[in-house]
Design a protein around this motif. Structure first.
Motif, PDB file in Angstrom:
ATOM      1  N   ASP A 183      24.811 -10.079 -52.985  1.00  8.80           N
ATOM      2  CA  ASP A 183      23.837  -9.014 -52.794  1.00  8.80           C
ATOM      3  C   ASP A 183      24.587  -7.692 -52.660  1.00  8.80           C
ATOM      4  O   ASP A 183      25.469  -7.558 -51.820  1.00  8.80           O
ATOM      5  CB  ASP A 183      23.010  -9.271 -51.529  1.00  8.80           C
ATOM      6  CG  ASP A 183      22.115 -10.486 -51.684  1.00  8.80           C
ATOM      7  OD1 ASP A 183      21.712 -10.782 -52.822  1.00  8.80           O
ATOM      8  OD2 ASP A 183      21.828 -11.144 -50.669  1.00  8.80           O
ATOM      9  N   CYS A 184      24.238  -6.736 -53.499  1.00 10.81           N
ATOM     10  CA  CYS A 184      24.882  -5.430 -53.446  1.00 10.81           C
ATOM     11  C   CYS A 184      24.616  -4.769 -52.093  1.00 10.81           C
ATOM     12  O   CYS A 184      23.466  -4.696 -51.655  1.00 10.81           O
ATOM     13  CB  CYS A 184      24.348  -4.540 -54.565  1.00 10.81           C
ATOM     14  SG  CYS A 184      24.972  -2.859 -54.495  1.00 10.81           S
ATOM     15  N   PRO A 185      25.677  -4.301 -51.421  1.00 15.91           N
ATOM     16  CA  PRO A 185      25.476  -3.655 -50.118  1.00 15.91           C
ATOM     17  C   PRO A 185      24.803  -2.293 -50.217  1.00 15.91           C
ATOM     18  O   PRO A 185      24.278  -1.783 -49.236  1.00 15.91           O
ATOM     19  CB  PRO A 185      26.908  -3.522 -49.567  1.00 15.91           C
ATOM     20  CG  PRO A 185      27.783  -3.542 -50.779  1.00 15.91           C
ATOM     21  CD  PRO A 185      27.077  -4.404 -51.803  1.00 15.91           C
ATOM     22  N   GLU A 186      24.802  -1.701 -51.396  1.00 15.22           N
ATOM     23  CA  GLU A 186      24.203  -0.377 -51.582  1.00 15.22           C
ATOM     24  C   GLU A 186      22.697  -0.453 -51.788  1.00 15.22           C
ATOM     25  O   GLU A 186      21.929   0.253 -51.159  1.00 15.22           O
ATOM     26  CB  GLU A 186      24.847   0.318 -52.787  1.00 15.22           C
ATOM     27  CG  GLU A 186      26.326   0.607 -52.621  1.00 15.22           C
ATOM     28  CD  GLU A 186      26.590   1.682 -51.575  1.00 15.22           C
ATOM     29  OE1 GLU A 186      25.769   2.608 -51.450  1.00 15.22           O
ATOM     30  OE2 GLU A 186      27.609   1.589 -50.878  1.00 15.22           O
ATOM     31  N   CYS A 187      22.277  -1.312 -52.755  1.00 20.12           N
ATOM     32  CA  CYS A 187      20.879  -1.314 -53.145  1.00 20.12           C
ATOM     33  C   CYS A 187      20.186  -2.660 -52.922  1.00 20.12           C
ATOM     34  O   CYS A 187      18.977  -2.760 -53.045  1.00 20.12           O
ATOM     35  CB  CYS A 187      20.742  -0.895 -54.611  1.00 20.12           C
ATOM     36  SG  CYS A 187      21.463  -2.076 -55.762  1.00 20.12           S
ATOM     37  N   GLY A 188      20.958  -3.711 -52.631  1.00 14.58           N
ATOM     38  CA  GLY A 188      20.360  -5.011 -52.355  1.00 14.58           C
ATOM     39  C   GLY A 188      20.056  -5.838 -53.591  1.00 14.58           C
ATOM     40  O   GLY A 188      19.586  -6.965 -53.488  1.00 14.58           O
ATOM     41  N   GLU A 199      29.508  -6.171 -59.936  1.00 15.97           N
ATOM     42  CA  GLU A 199      28.800  -4.962 -60.363  1.00 15.97           C
ATOM     43  C   GLU A 199      27.304  -5.235 -60.386  1.00 15.97           C
ATOM     44  O   GLU A 199      26.844  -6.183 -61.009  1.00 15.97           O
ATOM     45  CB  GLU A 199      29.275  -4.536 -61.746  1.00 15.97           C
ATOM     46  CG  GLU A 199      28.627  -3.226 -62.186  1.00 15.97           C
ATOM     47  CD  GLU A 199      29.204  -2.721 -63.499  1.00 15.97           C
ATOM     48  OE1 GLU A 199      29.908  -3.468 -64.187  1.00 15.97           O
ATOM     49  OE2 GLU A 199      28.929  -1.549 -63.814  1.00 15.97           O
ATOM     50  N   CYS A 200      26.549  -4.388 -59.716  1.00 16.96           N
ATOM     51  CA  CYS A 200      25.104  -4.536 -59.667  1.00 16.96           C
ATOM     52  C   CYS A 200      24.454  -3.802 -60.843  1.00 16.96           C
ATOM     53  O   CYS A 200      25.129  -3.068 -61.557  1.00 16.96           O
ATOM     54  CB  CYS A 200      24.568  -4.013 -58.327  1.00 16.96           C
ATOM     55  SG  CYS A 200      24.319  -2.232 -58.277  1.00 16.96           S
ATOM     56  N   PRO A 201      23.152  -4.015 -61.078  1.00 13.78           N
ATOM     57  CA  PRO A 201      22.478  -3.374 -62.219  1.00 13.78           C
ATOM     58  C   PRO A 201      22.540  -1.850 -62.176  1.00 13.78           C
ATOM     59  O   PRO A 201      22.327  -1.196 -63.183  1.00 13.78           O
ATOM     60  CB  PRO A 201      21.032  -3.875 -62.107  1.00 13.78           C
ATOM     61  CG  PRO A 201      21.126  -5.135 -61.336  1.00 13.78           C
ATOM     62  CD  PRO A 201      22.265  -4.943 -60.365  1.00 13.78           C
ATOM     63  N   LYS A 202      22.792  -1.282 -61.025  1.00 15.64           N
ATOM     64  CA  LYS A 202      22.861   0.179 -60.921  1.00 15.64           C
ATOM     65  C   LYS A 202      24.280   0.702 -61.094  1.00 15.64           C
ATOM     66  O   LYS A 202      24.523   1.891 -61.006  1.00 15.64           O
ATOM     67  CB  LYS A 202      22.285   0.626 -59.583  1.00 15.64           C
ATOM     68  CG  LYS A 202      20.833   0.215 -59.478  1.00 15.64           C
ATOM     69  CD  LYS A 202      20.125   0.854 -58.326  1.00 15.64           C
ATOM     70  CE  LYS A 202      18.647   0.436 -58.394  1.00 15.64           C
ATOM     71  NZ  LYS A 202      17.895   0.868 -57.242  1.00 15.64           N
ATOM     72  N   GLY A 203      25.219  -0.210 -61.324  1.00 17.56           N
ATOM     73  CA  GLY A 203      26.576   0.210 -61.653  1.00 17.56           C
ATOM     74  C   GLY A 203      27.511   0.334 -60.469  1.00 17.56           C
ATOM     75  O   GLY A 203      28.628   0.800 -60.609  1.00 17.56           O
ATOM     76  N   THR A 204      27.067  -0.101 -59.288  1.00 19.62           N
ATOM     77  CA  THR A 204      27.934  -0.054 -58.116  1.00 19.62           C
ATOM     78  C   THR A 204      28.874  -1.253 -58.129  1.00 19.62           C
ATOM     79  O   THR A 204      28.427  -2.393 -58.245  1.00 19.62           O
ATOM     80  CB  THR A 204      27.100  -0.075 -56.823  1.00 19.62           C
ATOM     81  OG1 THR A 204      26.187   1.011 -56.838  1.00 19.62           O
ATOM     82  CG2 THR A 204      28.012   0.023 -55.591  1.00 19.62           C
ATOM     83  N   VAL A 205      30.171  -0.993 -58.053  1.00 25.03           N
ATOM     84  CA  VAL A 205      31.157  -2.071 -58.035  1.00 25.03           C
ATOM     85  C   VAL A 205      31.618  -2.304 -56.607  1.00 25.03           C
ATOM     86  O   VAL A 205      31.973  -1.371 -55.894  1.00 25.03           O
ATOM     87  CB  VAL A 205      32.365  -1.726 -58.942  1.00 25.03           C
ATOM     88  CG1 VAL A 205      33.453  -2.795 -58.821  1.00 25.03           C
ATOM     89  CG2 VAL A 205      31.909  -1.584 -60.385  1.00 25.03           C
TER      90      VAL A 205
HETATM   91 ZN   LIG Z   1      23.680  -1.798 -56.093  1.00 21.63          ZN
END
Ligand SMILES: [Zn+2]
Length: 60
Positions: free
Chosen positions: A26-31, A7-13
């Protein structure tokens, strides 16, 4: 190979197959760095807070 959830700091799992011992990806959505969510069981204990209540009621 185990599948972990991150889970990234923006809540994307994100579900990702990673090596044992990998704590962040590294989150694929926001990096941003996404942290590993250990397990469903540990997650429930954290949210419940039963152990914290037990300690405080014993004291007084
Ligand atoms: Zn993210």
């Amino acid at each position: 190979m185990p599948v972990y959830e991150f889970e990234c700091p923006k809540g994307t799992v994100t579900e990702r197959i990673v090596k044992v011992g990998t704590d962040t990806i590294d989150c694929p959505e926001c990096g941003e760095k996404a942290k590993k969510i250990i397990s469903q069981c540990a997650f429930e204990l954290k949210g419940g807070g039963w152990y914290a209540d037990g300690y405080s009621s014993k004291k007084s």
